[in-house]
Design an enzyme around this catalytic site. Structure first.
Site, mmCIF file in Angstrom:
data_model
loop_
_atom_site.group_PDB
_atom_site.id
_atom_site.type_symbol
_atom_site.label_atom_id
_atom_site.label_comp_id
_atom_site.label_asym_id
_atom_site.label_seq_id
_atom_site.Cartn_x
_atom_site.Cartn_y
_atom_site.Cartn_z
ATOM 1 N N PRO A 63 18.126 24.026 59.317
ATOM 2 C CA PRO A 63 18.387 24.736 58.294
ATOM 3 C C PRO A 63 17.905 23.529 56.873
ATOM 4 C CG PRO A 63 19.571 24.668 60.390
ATOM 5 C CD PRO A 63 18.317 23.776 60.594
ATOM 6 N N CYS A 64 18.087 24.218 55.683
ATOM 7 C CA CYS A 64 17.296 22.733 55.223
ATOM 8 C C CYS A 64 18.350 22.689 54.148
ATOM 9 C CB CYS A 64 16.252 23.608 53.558
ATOM 10 S SG CYS A 64 17.274 25.588 53.074
ATOM 11 N N GLN A 65 19.747 23.428 54.257
ATOM 12 C CA GLN A 65 21.001 23.395 53.123
ATOM 13 C C GLN A 65 21.361 21.551 53.313
ATOM 14 O OE1 GLN A 65 20.664 25.666 55.417
ATOM 15 N NE2 GLN A 65 21.408 27.448 55.080
#
Length: 324
Positions: A63-65
């Site tokens: 996940p990049c968030q």
């Protein structure tokens, strides 16, 4: 949505899809409909990596968030930010021949670079005598090398390379900078010397026109209702373009129309980054509309027509924006 699988198909590389792992329900539907694997794991945090199948190539876009400049950048203080350590745990226990990790450019600067340094230290510790990967505490020891030029790191079991790559430098007209980390198990390199891995070199960026629908085919996502901010941004972009003596009706300029008025930007013949928050696409001045789904797919390196999406357009757009 398993874009690495489509990349293998596009390259003509044979493969056996051993397992997939995804917890987002819509992405799960798309994966199962298009690229069913032998085993599907809905939650990496509950997967026992000791019992997970060994593979030759392991690809993970964690996940990049938590690391994105578009978010709060809470890093490992966000539960999603610790999933990378589940990824490292799999690599440590199953030792794939090759692994590829991907995330946003902001990952390497999160917490003054300490998060990325810790991840690299954990990867380099795999197979090193007297060291074991650490999955939680953050160390401040620096890893040398420029990730803009590409860096090589020697560790225990793996030779590791990482670099920031921009999609627009590699054949697709989208401004999308991402961190890529590639590891080669040293035991497979011994019989393949000399081995000198290099990330792909830059190539000329093609015209965005090659990625857009024909004028008679292009249809905006439905329904698309422009906000007052978007309308104001489009008008301001057209004003700026015309002030430069250019014609937004004859040449395609791409406007990030859903940005705030202070951060609105327009690009000549190239798309701004396609993200989950831009699920209805960007504005195309020469078409007087937003991007279609097929255009968004092409700009993500995905061949339209090869994917089955039984979802509303906006949900599809969100998945496209999150794709690797």
């Amino acid at each position: 949505i398993e874009t690495p699988i489509q990349a293998l198909q596009n390259l003509g590389v044979g493969y056996e899809h051993v397992f997939s792992c995804e917890n987002e329900s819509n992405a799960q539907k798309v994966i199962k409909a298009n690229f069913p694997s032998k085993t599907f794991y809905p939650d990496i945090t509950k997967r026992d990596n000791s019992d997970t199948a060994n593979v030759d190539l392991y690809v993970a876009g964690f996940p990049c968030q938590p690391f994105s400049t578009a978010g709060k950048r809470m890093g490992t203080q966000d539960a999603r930010g610790t999933i990378v350590f589940n990824v490292i745990d799999y690599i440590n226990k199953q030792r794939p021949k090759v692994f590829i990790l991907e995330n946003v450019q902001g990952f390497i600067t999160q917490d003054d670079g300490k998060t990325c340094q810790h991840v690299m230290q954990s990867l380099l510790a795999i197979g090193k005598v007297g060291e074991t990967p650490t999955y939680r505490s953050i160390s401040s020891r620096k890893i040398s090398g420029s990730r803009m030029r590409g860096a090589k790191h020697e560790g225990g079991a793996y030779e590791i390379h990482d670099m920031i790559l921009n999609t627009s430098d590699h054949g697709v007209p989208q401004h999308r900078r991402r961190w890529y980390c590639v590891g080669f198990r040293k035991s497979i390199l011994q019989s393949k010397k000399p081995f000198d891995f290099k990330f792909p070199t830059k190539i000329p960026c093609p015209s965005i026109e090659k990625f857009l629908d024909k004028a008679s085919e292009g249809q905006p996502l439905q329904p698309v209702v422009l906000s007052n901010t978007a309308k104001a941004n489009i008008a301001e972009a057209n004003r700026q373009i015309k002030k430069k003596g250019l014609d937004p009706d004859k040449r395609t300029y791409v406007v990030n129309c859903d940005a705030s008025t202070s951060s609105m930007k327009w690009y000549d013949n190239i798309s701004p980054c396609i993200t989950r928050s831009r699920s209805t696409g960007h504005w195309l001045t020469s078409r007087h509309r937003k991007m279609s789904l097929s255009e968004m797919l092409r700009l993500q390196g995905i061949v339209p027509g090869q994917f089955k999406f039984d979802l509303p357009d906006k949900k599809v757009g969100q998945l496209i924006g999150n794709a690797m």
